[in-house]
Write an enzyme that holds these catalytic residues in place. Structure first.
Site, PDB file in Angstrom:
ATOM      1  N   ARG A   1      12.897  -6.714   1.949  1.00 13.56           N
ATOM      2  CA  ARG A   1      12.838  -5.376   1.676  1.00 13.56           C
ATOM      3  C   ARG A   1      13.823  -4.712   1.972  1.00 13.56           C
ATOM      4  O   ARG A   1      14.401  -4.670   3.431  1.00 13.56           O
ATOM      5  CB  ARG A   1      11.589  -4.656   2.336  1.00 13.56           C
TER       6      ARG A   1
ATOM      7  N   LYS B   1       0.829  -1.275   0.040  1.00 14.36           N
ATOM      8  CA  LYS B   1       0.076  -0.016   0.078  1.00 14.36           C
ATOM      9  C   LYS B   1       0.940   1.233   0.025  1.00 14.36           C
ATOM     10  O   LYS B   1       0.463   2.371  -0.655  1.00 14.36           O
ATOM     11  CB  LYS B   1      -1.085   0.049   0.965  1.00 14.36           C
TER      12      LYS B   1
ATOM     13  N   ARG C   1      15.260  -1.902   7.520  1.00 18.16           N
ATOM     14  CA  ARG C   1      14.321  -1.292   8.647  1.00 18.16           C
ATOM     15  C   ARG C   1      14.460  -2.211   9.747  1.00 18.16           C
ATOM     16  O   ARG C   1      14.009  -3.389   9.556  1.00 18.16           O
ATOM     17  CB  ARG C   1      13.223  -0.646   8.153  1.00 18.16           C
TER      18      ARG C   1
ATOM     19  N   ARG D   1      -5.207   2.078  11.890  1.00 16.83           N
ATOM     20  CA  ARG D   1      -4.751   0.938  12.441  1.00 16.83           C
ATOM     21  C   ARG D   1      -5.351   0.230  13.486  1.00 16.83           C
ATOM     22  O   ARG D   1      -5.174  -0.850  13.663  1.00 16.83           O
ATOM     23  CB  ARG D   1      -3.094   0.943  12.473  1.00 16.83           C
TER      24      ARG D   1
ATOM     25  N   ARG E   1       4.238  -8.018  13.740  1.00 16.84           N
ATOM     26  CA  ARG E   1       3.690  -7.076  12.996  1.00 16.84           C
ATOM     27  C   ARG E   1       2.451  -7.766  12.587  1.00 16.84           C
ATOM     28  O   ARG E   1       1.144  -7.134  12.353  1.00 16.84           O
ATOM     29  CB  ARG E   1       4.516  -6.309  11.843  1.00 16.84           C
TER      30      ARG E   1
END
Ligand code: ZN
Length: 223
Positions: A137, A19, A170, A99, A181
């Site tokens: 990532r 997203k 990250r 969220r 998460r």
């Protein structure tokens, strides 16, 4: 696209659903077309706070490093302030917010009648795909561009194609944080699908496809 100038969108989806990348691309598309949509990423806002060493940033970093959500009120205040900036007056995409249910309710309260949300788009994708996407990532420490060791590699390993900056993983894309998460998403964010579904504003998009295909469908959905 006529509706773009008044679009107030929420992009919902698990971490790794794409997203953020899509929101950035949609914002670039509309900016090029002369009717800008502000991309309001709470992740980017928080990282900027962390980088600047602000009080908010220091508090937020503790939660993010553990893969936990930053407390609602902190995020709500930050988003409220951001949404009032001039560049977000006409149109915006919220990426990473709301969220939780309390955040969604706070957003509704903050948006009076004619300011209500126009689109809530849910990025749907299997969890095992997300794990692969997140763990590979890499983010440019300089310009924020997002790469992937397999799906979107840079020409030189570890170096950003766009600006030559150094790529970093990250802290919340490290394996120990990813599981946490996804669990947080299942318990806290997934209930928002019902919240927005009941109100008839939810549109689902199959995010387990190439970014270009998802992008084209997204533009259609936002009309
Ligand atoms: Zn870069």
């Amino acid at each position: 696209m006529a509706t773009s100038t008044t679009a107030r969108c929420v992009f919902l989806g698990a971490p790794g659903a794409g997203k953020g990348t899509q929101a950035k691309q949609v914002a670039e598309h509309f900016a090029a077309a002369g009717s800008p949509i502000a991309h309001l990423s709470t992740g980017d806002m928080l990282r900027a706070e962390v980088k600047s060493g602000s009080e908010l940033g220091v508090a937020a970093k503790g939660y993010m490093d553990k893969g936990q959500l930053v407390p609602d009120q902190l995020i709500i205040d930050m988003v409220k302030a951001r949404i009032q900036q001039p560049d977000a007056a006409a149109a915006w995409i919220l990426d990473g917010f709301p969220r939780t249910l309390p955040q969604a309710e706070a957003l509704d309260e903050n948006l009076s009648g004619d300011q209500a949300l126009t689109h809530v788009i849910s990025f749907s994708i299997p969890e095992e795909v997300l794990v692969g996407r997140l763990s590979g990532r890499r983010t440019c420490g300089k310009c924020g561009a997002i790469w992937h060791v397999e799906n979107r590699p840079t020409k030189v390993e570890g170096i950003c194609d766009t600006c030559g900056g150094e790529l970093v993983q990250r802290s919340d894309d490290r394996p120990e944080a990813i599981g946490k998460r996804l669990e947080v998403y299942r318990t806290q964010t997934a209930p928002l699908l019902a919240y927005y579904g009941d109100r008839g504003v939810l549109r689902e998009i199959d995010a387990d496809r190439s970014p270009d295909v998802v992008f084209q469908e997204l533009l259609e959905r936002m009309q």
